[in-house]
Design a protein around this motif. Structure first.
Motif, mmCIF file in Angstrom:
data_model
loop_
_atom_site.group_PDB
_atom_site.id
_atom_site.type_symbol
_atom_site.label_atom_id
_atom_site.label_comp_id
_atom_site.label_asym_id
_atom_site.label_seq_id
_atom_site.Cartn_x
_atom_site.Cartn_y
_atom_site.Cartn_z
ATOM 1 N N ILE A 191 0.834 -1.197 0.000
ATOM 2 C CA ILE A 191 0.000 0.000 0.000
ATOM 3 C C ILE A 191 0.874 1.254 0.000
ATOM 4 O O ILE A 191 1.947 1.278 0.621
ATOM 5 N N ASP A 192 0.459 2.256 -0.750
ATOM 6 C CA ASP A 192 1.122 3.564 -0.759
ATOM 7 C C ASP A 192 0.117 4.614 -0.314
ATOM 8 O O ASP A 192 -1.001 4.685 -0.849
ATOM 9 N N LEU A 193 0.503 5.421 0.664
ATOM 10 C CA LEU A 193 -0.332 6.503 1.159
ATOM 11 C C LEU A 193 0.251 7.837 0.711
ATOM 12 O O LEU A 193 1.458 7.961 0.497
ATOM 13 N N GLY A 194 -0.626 8.831 0.564
ATOM 14 C CA GLY A 194 -0.169 10.144 0.116
ATOM 15 C C GLY A 194 -0.896 11.260 0.814
ATOM 16 O O GLY A 194 -1.693 11.037 1.736
ATOM 17 N N ASN A 195 -0.645 12.476 0.366
ATOM 18 C CA ASN A 195 -1.256 13.672 0.945
ATOM 19 C C ASN A 195 -2.514 14.047 0.178
ATOM 20 O O ASN A 195 -2.493 14.161 -1.049
ATOM 21 N N GLY A 196 -3.612 14.220 0.917
ATOM 22 C CA GLY A 196 -4.875 14.599 0.307
ATOM 23 C C GLY A 196 -5.166 16.088 0.468
ATOM 24 O O GLY A 196 -4.300 16.875 0.844
ATOM 25 N N LEU A 197 -6.425 16.458 0.211
ATOM 26 C CA LEU A 197 -6.817 17.865 0.235
ATOM 27 C C LEU A 197 -6.949 18.418 1.650
ATOM 28 O O LEU A 197 -6.972 19.627 1.840
ATOM 29 N N GLY A 198 -7.081 17.548 2.648
ATOM 30 C CA GLY A 198 -7.085 18.007 4.032
ATOM 31 C C GLY A 198 -8.404 18.558 4.529
ATOM 32 O O GLY A 198 -8.438 19.306 5.508
ATOM 33 N N LEU A 199 -9.496 18.158 3.898
ATOM 34 C CA LEU A 199 -10.817 18.602 4.366
ATOM 35 C C LEU A 199 -11.387 17.668 5.430
ATOM 36 O O LEU A 199 -12.333 18.030 6.125
ATOM 37 N N LEU A 200 -10.825 16.482 5.541
ATOM 38 C CA LEU A 200 -11.303 15.473 6.486
ATOM 39 C C LEU A 200 -10.085 14.990 7.267
ATOM 40 O O LEU A 200 -9.211 14.346 6.724
ATOM 41 N N ASN A 201 -10.029 15.328 8.572
ATOM 42 C CA ASN A 201 -8.788 15.098 9.306
ATOM 43 C C ASN A 201 -8.844 13.966 10.320
ATOM 44 O O ASN A 201 -7.890 13.770 11.071
ATOM 45 N N TYR A 202 -9.948 13.210 10.355
ATOM 46 C CA TYR A 202 -10.040 12.126 11.332
ATOM 47 C C TYR A 202 -10.254 10.770 10.670
ATOM 48 O O TYR A 202 -10.522 9.775 11.331
ATOM 49 N N ALA A 203 -10.122 10.696 9.342
ATOM 50 C CA ALA A 203 -10.448 9.439 8.666
ATOM 51 C C ALA A 203 -9.711 9.306 7.343
ATOM 52 O O ALA A 203 -9.285 10.300 6.733
ATOM 53 N N LEU A 204 -9.561 8.065 6.914
ATOM 54 C CA LEU A 204 -9.173 7.697 5.560
ATOM 55 C C LEU A 204 -10.428 7.237 4.828
ATOM 56 O O LEU A 204 -11.372 6.756 5.460
ATOM 57 N N VAL A 205 -10.431 7.357 3.513
ATOM 58 C CA VAL A 205 -11.619 6.998 2.738
ATOM 59 C C VAL A 205 -11.249 6.014 1.632
ATOM 60 O O VAL A 205 -10.248 6.198 0.924
ATOM 61 N N ASP A 206 -12.056 4.969 1.481
ATOM 62 C CA ASP A 206 -11.952 4.076 0.334
ATOM 63 C C ASP A 206 -13.352 3.943 -0.278
ATOM 64 O O ASP A 206 -14.354 4.017 0.440
ATOM 65 N N THR A 207 -13.402 3.736 -1.585
ATOM 66 C CA THR A 207 -14.681 3.731 -2.300
ATOM 67 C C THR A 207 -14.842 2.434 -3.093
ATOM 68 O O THR A 207 -13.929 1.619 -3.174
ATOM 69 N N HIS A 208 -16.048 2.235 -3.662
ATOM 70 C CA HIS A 208 -16.386 0.947 -4.313
ATOM 71 C C HIS A 208 -16.004 -0.184 -3.357
ATOM 72 O O HIS A 208 -15.513 -1.237 -3.772
ATOM 73 N N PHE A 209 -16.231 0.023 -2.086
ATOM 74 C CA PHE A 209 -15.581 -0.744 -1.032
ATOM 75 C C PHE A 209 -16.004 -2.206 -0.997
ATOM 76 O O PHE A 209 -15.172 -3.111 -0.927
ATOM 77 N N VAL A 210 -17.293 -2.447 -1.029
ATOM 78 C CA VAL A 210 -17.796 -3.818 -0.950
ATOM 79 C C VAL A 210 -17.617 -4.523 -2.286
ATOM 80 O O VAL A 210 -17.116 -5.653 -2.355
#
Length: 285
Positions: free
Chosen positions: A164-183
């Motif tokens: 896994i590679d993590l990076g810097n996002g836009l910083g509008l959400l500071n208490y969570a990571l987000v993944d989509t199309h998850f299920v």
């Protein structure tokens, strides 16, 4: 801080003119266009649609024009920002907007283009201080919202070190990571790995045609036909995530999971579900 704006993060494949929604035929609570209706309180509210994530912005422009017209929205425009954008026209359009919506595509393209731009600084200011202002995103457009984002990751049978590679996002959400199309895309492992590496953050796994509407910066209400999976590693008692060698599987004890469906609400300040409202019934959880 008392955040006055709203975030709407969508798991992708939301109900729109070009998508077949699998849950439409089997979920008795399915509501057409339920998520996209949240983009504007009034049909006249200005929506700016940023297509930077997409390699085919013209196709998205056609799709959302058709869908928004069906919804009765008549005040929207498209911005394909291709640089760090000092573009004064774009900045002024964002300044006048009631909603700014990021489409899907590649979250890295959004972040590499905009993360330090005047547009994002303006979005943060409006989100923090302007009552009723909304920043929304679907798929990659949702994944780019946090301070820490999943840039690349494998969907494997096991969580492996260095997958896994993590990076810097836009910083509008500071208490969570987000993944989509998850299920649909089987992304439990990669989001779990991300939160094990960032144990102070929640992992938000957004199902398709499903969203979280976040108000006051910490109250998240689930909307849509699928589910949101909330993963927490805050109380993990055993894990080898910091010691595993490259290619070795990662384990964890006491990883916590919450399942949210339509109208479930999660309080991120308290780390728990508040209340669930289904039809006319409300009960404490």
């Amino acid at each position: 801080m008392n955040i006055k704006g709203k975030l709407l993060i969508i798991g992708g494949k939301e109900d729109r003119s070009d998508n077949h929604i699998e849950m439409k035929e089997c979920n008795s609570k399915f509501s057409p266009y339920e998520i996209l209706r949240l983009l504007a309180a009034s049909n006249n509210d200005r929506i700016e649609i940023i297509t930077t994530a997409s390699s085919e912005p013209e196709d998205l422009k056609k799709t959302y024009t058709e869908t928004f017209s069906k919804l009765g929205f008549n005040n929207f425009g498209f911005m394909h920002v291709c640089d760090g954008s000092e573009n004064t026209e774009y900045i002024e359009r964002v300044r006048q907007a009631k909603t700014v919506f990021f489409t899907g595509g590649d979250q890295n393209r959004i972040c590499e283009t905009l993360v330090k731009s005047p547009i994002v600084q303006l979005l943060k200011d409006k989100y923090n201080n302007e009552e009723g202002f909304m920043v929304a995103g679907t798929s990659a457009g949702a994944m780019c919202m946090p301070e820490v984002i999943i840039s690349e990751a494998e969907n494997g049978e096991a969580i492996l070190d260095n997958d896994i590679d993590l990076g810097n996002g836009l910083g509008l959400l500071n208490y969570a990571l987000v993944d989509t199309h998850f299920v649909h895309r089987g992304r439990f492992g990669r989001l779990s790995h991300a939160v094990l590496l960032n144990r102070d953050l929640y992992g938000l796994g957004l199902g398709e045609d499903t969203a979280l509407l976040i108000e006051k910066g910490h109250l998240a209400t689930c909307k849509g036909s699928g589910m949101v999976v909330v993963i927490s590693a805050k109380e993990v008692t055993q894990t080898n995530v910091s010691k595993a060698s490259e290619g070795s599987p990662v384990y964890a004890e006491n990883l916590k999971v919450h399942l949210l469906t339509d109208n479930c609400r999660f309080n991120f300040e308290e780390g728990k579900m508040d209340t669930v409202s289904q039809s006319n019934d409300t009960k404490s959880i």
